[in-house]
Design an enzyme around this catalytic site. Structure first.
Site, PDB file in Angstrom:
ATOM      1  N   LYS A 191    -127.964   2.979  34.560  1.00  0.00           N
ATOM      2  CA  LYS A 191    -128.627   2.989  35.507  1.00  0.00           C
ATOM      3  C   LYS A 191    -128.200   1.965  36.291  1.00  0.00           C
ATOM      4  O   LYS A 191    -127.566   0.951  35.854  1.00  0.00           O
ATOM      5  CB  LYS A 191    -129.939   2.993  35.507  1.00  0.00           C
TER       6      LYS A 191
ATOM      7  N   ASP B 275    -137.442  -1.728  30.829  1.00  0.00           N
ATOM      8  CA  ASP B 275    -137.025  -0.447  31.565  1.00  0.00           C
ATOM      9  C   ASP B 275    -136.805   0.751  30.712  1.00  0.00           C
ATOM     10  O   ASP B 275    -136.316   1.693  31.118  1.00  0.00           O
ATOM     11  CB  ASP B 275    -135.884  -1.005  32.279  1.00  0.00           C
TER      12      ASP B 275
END
Length: 269
Positions: A8, A132
């Protein structure tokens, strides 16, 4: 069962406060990109974990994939498996590769053993593994807050943009990055920042880690400026570094090259 845990990028990253638990609150937009590891899990006579590709520092027994398996095994009495991870996404780059591997382990085990866990259930398990990790369960653009594990959906279409990610072979630990930061609130809500035109982001969308880390690692601002000079609409450090990415409308220039010891990934969003 085989899957491909992806990386990401952070579209803006603001460290907003130090938490009583020692972590930090942040505000960011997480956006998935198609730079992937490979992860295979099959049933086996005994638990085994193997790795190929990029070397991962530390004891393999502490790998997040194993931790993810043991987390579900505790609640669902899973039989032993062989987990094989082929590592492609660089570590210490701010790309979330380890977190993605952990979340995809949960996703694969859920399918392999037909646990019928919903996305929110998997996210709650993932939150126990890393800040995350939960993002990679649904793997859609979100506005992330608190530890990076509380999400709001965001409508953000970057279709037609090419992302070039440059890793200058510098490993920046989370402790090093956060130890140099002074928390503060962003001047504007993340939702409003990312909904502006991509060409405006250069002036309004910041990563707080650039200010303390760029003077320490001069290769990083050099990469960022090279991406802008090549025509990037927006360029930034991702996460707490050290990867730098550029977003190009359409194709990136074919003659955009970096030193041989850098790792460069390019793909459409």
């Amino acid at each position: 069962m085989l899957d491909f845990p992806n990386a990401k990028i952070n579209l803006g990253l603001y460290v907003t406060a130090k938490r009583p638990d020692g972590f930090h609150n942040l505000a960011s937009c997480f956006f998935p990109v198609k730079w992937c590891d490979a992860l295979e899990i099959v049933t086996a006579p005994e638990l085994a974990f193997t790795m190929t590709g990029l070397p991962v520092p530390g004891d393999p027994e502490t790998n997040l994939c194993l931790k993810a398996f043991k987390l579900l095994q505790k609640d669902y009495n899973l039989p032993p498996v062989h987990i094989h991870l082929h590592k492609v996404i660089p570590m210490g780059a701010g790309l979330g590769g380890g977190s993605s591997d952990a979340a995809f382990t949960l996703r694969i085990l859920n399918k392999l053993f037909e646990l019928n866990l919903k996305a929110l259930d998997l996210e709650n398990y993932a939150r126990q593994l890393g800040s995350d990790c939960a993002f990679f369960v649904q793997n859609k653009p979100v506005i992330a807050s608190e530890r990076g594990d509380v999400f709001r959906p965001v409508l953000l279409d970057l279709t037609g943009y090419t992302c070039v990610v440059v890793y200058p072979n510098i490993h920046i630990t989370t402790a090093e990055a956060y130890g140099s930061i002074t928390p503060k609130e962003p001047s504007c809500a993340m939702d409003l920042l990312v909904k502006q035109d991509v060409h405006v982001w250069k002036n309004v969308l910041k990563n707080d880690f650039e200010k303390p880390l760029f003077p320490k690692y001069p290769e990083l601002p050099q990469v960022k400026e090279k991406l802008y000079a090549a025509g990037a609409s927006y360029a930034s450090m991702t996460g707490s570094g050290s990867a730098i990415y550029g977003l190009f409308k359409g194709e990136a220039p074919a003659d955009l090259v970096f030193p041989h010891h850098y790792v460069v990934w390019k793909g459409l969003l």
